[in-house]
Design an enzyme around this catalytic site. Structure first.
Site, PDB file in Angstrom:
ATOM      1  N   GLU A 197       0.823  -1.210   0.000  1.00 35.47           N
ATOM      2  CA  GLU A 197       0.000   0.000   0.000  1.00 35.47           C
ATOM      3  C   GLU A 197       0.859   1.263   0.000  1.00 35.47           C
ATOM      4  O   GLU A 197       0.525   2.256  -0.652  1.00 35.47           O
ATOM      5  CB  GLU A 197      -0.945   0.005   1.212  1.00 35.47           C
ATOM      6  CG  GLU A 197      -1.928  -1.147   1.251  1.00 35.47           C
ATOM      7  CD  GLU A 197      -3.023  -1.057   0.184  1.00 35.47           C
ATOM      8  OE1 GLU A 197      -3.035  -0.073  -0.571  1.00 35.47           O
ATOM      9  OE2 GLU A 197      -3.841  -1.988   0.111  1.00 35.47           O
ATOM     10  N   ASP A 333      -4.203  -9.601  -8.632  1.00 36.39           N
ATOM     11  CA  ASP A 333      -4.567  -8.748  -9.766  1.00 36.39           C
ATOM     12  C   ASP A 333      -3.442  -7.887 -10.321  1.00 36.39           C
ATOM     13  O   ASP A 333      -3.094  -7.953 -11.504  1.00 36.39           O
ATOM     14  CB  ASP A 333      -5.767  -7.872  -9.399  1.00 36.39           C
ATOM     15  CG  ASP A 333      -5.651  -7.234  -8.014  1.00 36.39           C
ATOM     16  OD1 ASP A 333      -4.600  -7.381  -7.349  1.00 36.39           O
ATOM     17  OD2 ASP A 333      -6.627  -6.581  -7.574  1.00 36.39           O
ATOM     18  N   GLU A 460     -19.613  -6.437  -4.971  1.00 35.81           N
ATOM     19  CA  GLU A 460     -18.200  -6.771  -4.795  1.00 35.81           C
ATOM     20  C   GLU A 460     -17.875  -8.160  -5.344  1.00 35.81           C
ATOM     21  O   GLU A 460     -16.842  -8.356  -5.964  1.00 35.81           O
ATOM     22  CB  GLU A 460     -17.860  -6.694  -3.296  1.00 35.81           C
ATOM     23  CG  GLU A 460     -16.429  -7.018  -2.938  1.00 35.81           C
ATOM     24  CD  GLU A 460     -15.453  -5.901  -3.231  1.00 35.81           C
ATOM     25  OE1 GLU A 460     -14.273  -6.029  -2.860  1.00 35.81           O
ATOM     26  OE2 GLU A 460     -15.852  -4.892  -3.840  1.00 35.81           O
ATOM     27  N   GLU A 511     -12.309  -0.357 -10.619  1.00 34.32           N
ATOM     28  CA  GLU A 511     -11.823  -1.256 -11.667  1.00 34.32           C
ATOM     29  C   GLU A 511     -12.720  -1.287 -12.910  1.00 34.32           C
ATOM     30  O   GLU A 511     -12.222  -1.405 -14.041  1.00 34.32           O
ATOM     31  CB  GLU A 511     -11.657  -2.675 -11.101  1.00 34.32           C
ATOM     32  CG  GLU A 511     -10.517  -2.815 -10.120  1.00 34.32           C
ATOM     33  CD  GLU A 511     -10.853  -2.283  -8.735  1.00 34.32           C
ATOM     34  OE1 GLU A 511      -9.921  -2.006  -7.957  1.00 34.32           O
ATOM     35  OE2 GLU A 511     -12.057  -2.128  -8.423  1.00 34.32           O
TER      36      GLU A 511
END
Length: 611
Positions: A197, A333, A460, A511
């Site tokens: 992150e 991903d 989600e 996304e």
């Protein structure tokens, strides 16, 4: 001292205000007459946007405020690596963006109206962050509070820097840069720092804002943070830790690599550290991450699903092969996302990224992508006949059984909706139009999921009944009912075609609009601007709070009349850094953050390509 890039001096604030006033009066609605394409800046519309996006006046470079110099650590395990940034390949990379034709005055007027609406939503949330959570990680958009999530280094502020610049919000940008100069990367609210992150949100945000503005203080802070991340490679085998022990790292005593981490964590350090080497001329950042990617390169075809890597890897043992669960969604991903993007960032100078990208795309197309069986849009049509409008694709998961056979799990995560943009970008980079077409079908699959639910938002996690055959897939009511009834998560209110919504939340994720943005910029097809606007209006309406925007707890049910959707008191920094930025960029002229000039990291931070 690092020398910043040349700055462009903006026109006066009065001139900018005058131009915006003229626009509000509707005096700029005349047709562009001299432009040869929509990428030209000679049209009135592009000139307006250019004036809004010019550089800020020269300002003094504030001193750094960090209490510890991460570059002074004496490593117990010095990286034994002299790998240097590769030279770019001689032949230029292929053109990525569509060659846009001139737009009509009516289309331009509508586009800019939408552009300004997105900007106002961003400004409202930004002002709430400034009022209630300034210099803290995240805003609580319902209660008007704040939350520290990522070490207390003002995640939302740093993550939003380049969005402020792109939207022409220069006063807000100047104020944010001054605040960034005061961040102390020598102190942390947590003793454990999440390297992943920190890399994508903080380092990525600083590098992109530096590329756009040339502010030296942003590069200086990026170097401080790069040295902090570099300290995470002070390990026996040179692999990075997943969580940095803040105080042990400062001592230089050496860190211990975890035995199990999600593959995206070590696999998503390459773009930012390589670009830091590009802008500083210091190869050390690229060197350590190149070694990590060599491990993934060697193991790619040795896994139980050749071409893909398992969800969890053991970097302590440099084992990226063991494991039988595979996904394109969360946990893996961005590892895949960075393969073609590293090829683009390095100008094709390092062959392994093209090899890994091509190998992955073939594996993904073969094993992960499925065509869902969807009901006819026109109820009068024959149910036994196929319908090309319903030919969309969705990304699923794969589990390899005990016999070594891959088994599709037709569960789609919102996180996996980035794959449409990935296929499209890679298809252009590698000259594979069939991959561009696949990317469009994937993008349309996620757009379909948005439109299918009564709130206009995609859950989600959801499931659809996969077709037996991609080439022909007529609707089969009995087959859908069997699939539906086999799912304990199924609920009667779900739209036809869906078999579950395991996680019904919408978390302000970017996304799907990310892939819509790529599909629009790659093809120029207006349907993607229409889809983006539909998505934006639904998302803004459903997530709006008294102060800003919040996650929604269930998007599978429409709110009763006079009621609001149930919400969670939290607003991730990526709402401002990614989601609203992508919505905005769909409605700018395509020369703004052109895909031929920038490569965007997984947090939508644009890095300037070295030509």
């Amino acid at each position: 001292m690092f020398v910043g890039r040349p700055r462009v001096v903006r026109n006066s604030i009065l001139l900018t205000l005058a131009i915006l006033t003229i626009w509000h009066l509707g005096l700029l609605s005349q047709a562009p007459t001299t432009t040869s394409s929509a990428t030209s800046t000679s049209s009135e519309w592009s000139r307006l946007e250019r004036l809004m996006n010019r550089g800020s006046p020269l300002t003094p470079c504030p001193p750094s405020n960090s209490s510890f110099d991460w570059s002074t650590i004496t490593f117990r395990h010095p990286p034994n690596n002299d790998t240097k940034l590769p030279p770019r390949q001689r032949n230029p990379l292929p053109r990525i963006q569509h060659d846009f034709a001139p737009e009509s005055p009516a289309a331009a007027k509508e586009r800019i109206k939408r552009l300004q609406t997105v900007k106002q939503v961003f400004l409202r949330a930004w002002r709430a962050y400034k009022k209630f959570a300034w210099k803290q990680d995240a805003l609580l958009p319902i209660s008007g509070g704040a939350r520290e999530q990522f070490s207390g280094w003002a995640a939302t502020l740093v993550d939003s820097l380049d969005t402020l610049w792109i939207m022409g919000l220069r006063d807000e940008f100047d104020e944010a840069v001054a605040a960034v100069a005061e961040i102390d990367f020598g102190d942390s609210t947590s003793s454990r720092v999440n390297i992943f992150e920190t890399n994508i949100r903080y380092l990525g945000g600083l590098l992109a804002a530096y590329d756009l503005s040339g502010r030296e203080v942003l590069l200086r802070k990026a170097v401080e943070l790069g040295d902090l991340i570099y300290a995470g490679f002070n390990t026996k085998n040179g692999m990075p830790v997943d969580f940095l022990n803040f105080y042990s790292a400062k001592s230089g005593e050496g860190l211990v690599v975890e035995s199990s981490v999600v593959s995206a964590s070590p696999g998503t350090l390459s773009l930012e550290l390589a670009h830091l080497s590009q802008v500083t001329g210091d190869d050390k950042y690229y060197g350590v991450v190149a070694r990590v990617m060599d491990v993934f390169y060697r193991g790619q075809n040795e896994t139980k699903l050749p071409g893909a890597w398992p969800i969890n890897v053991n970097m302590r043992a440099e084992d990226v092969v063991s494991g039988s669960a595979f996904t394109l969604g969360g946990c893996a991903d961005s590892l895949y996302e960075y393969l073609p993007k590293m090829h683009q960032l390095l100008g094709g100078g390092e062959a392994k990224y093209e090899i890994m990208a091509r190998t992955f795309l073939q594996a993904a197309d073969r094993h992960f992508l499925f065509r869902p069986m969807l009901p006819k849009r026109d109820e009068d049509e024959d149910e036994d006949e196929d319908d090309d409008e319903n030919y969309v694709l969705m990304p699923g998961n794969v589990n390899v059984d005990e016999g070594g056979e891959p088994v599709l799990d037709p569960e789609t995560e919102h996180l996996a909706c980035f794959v449409g943009g990935l296929f499209g970008l890679a298809g252009r980079l590698f000259g594979r139009p069939e991959d561009v077409d696949t990317g469009i079908r994937l993008t349309n699959g996620c757009v379909y999921a948005y439109r299918a639910f009564p709130t206009g938002m995609m859950p989600e996690r959801l499931d659809l009944a996969p077709c037996r055959d991609r080439s022909r897939c007529p609707w089969d009511e009995d087959h859908w009912l069997r699939e539906r009834d086999s799912r304990p998560e199924w609920e009667p209110h779900l739209p036809r075609g869906f078999t579950s919504a395991k996680d019904p939340r919408y978390l302000l994720r970017p996304e799907a609009i990310e892939s819509v943005f790529y599909s629009y910029r790659l093809t120029g097809r207006q349907e993607f601007q229409t889809a983006a606007w539909d998505m934006f209006t639904a998302v803004e309406r459903g997530t709006r709070t008294r102060y800003a925007n919040a996650a929604v707890l269930d998007v599978t049910r429409a709110a009763e009349e006079g009621e609001e959707l149930p919400q969670e008191d939290y607003m991730e920094s990526f709402w401002l850094a990614e989601t609203l930025k992508y919505f905005y960029l769909v409605f700018t002229t395509p020369d703004i953050i052109s895909l031929d000039d920038y490569v965007l990291n997984t947090e939508a931070h644009p890095f300037k390509l070295v030509k």
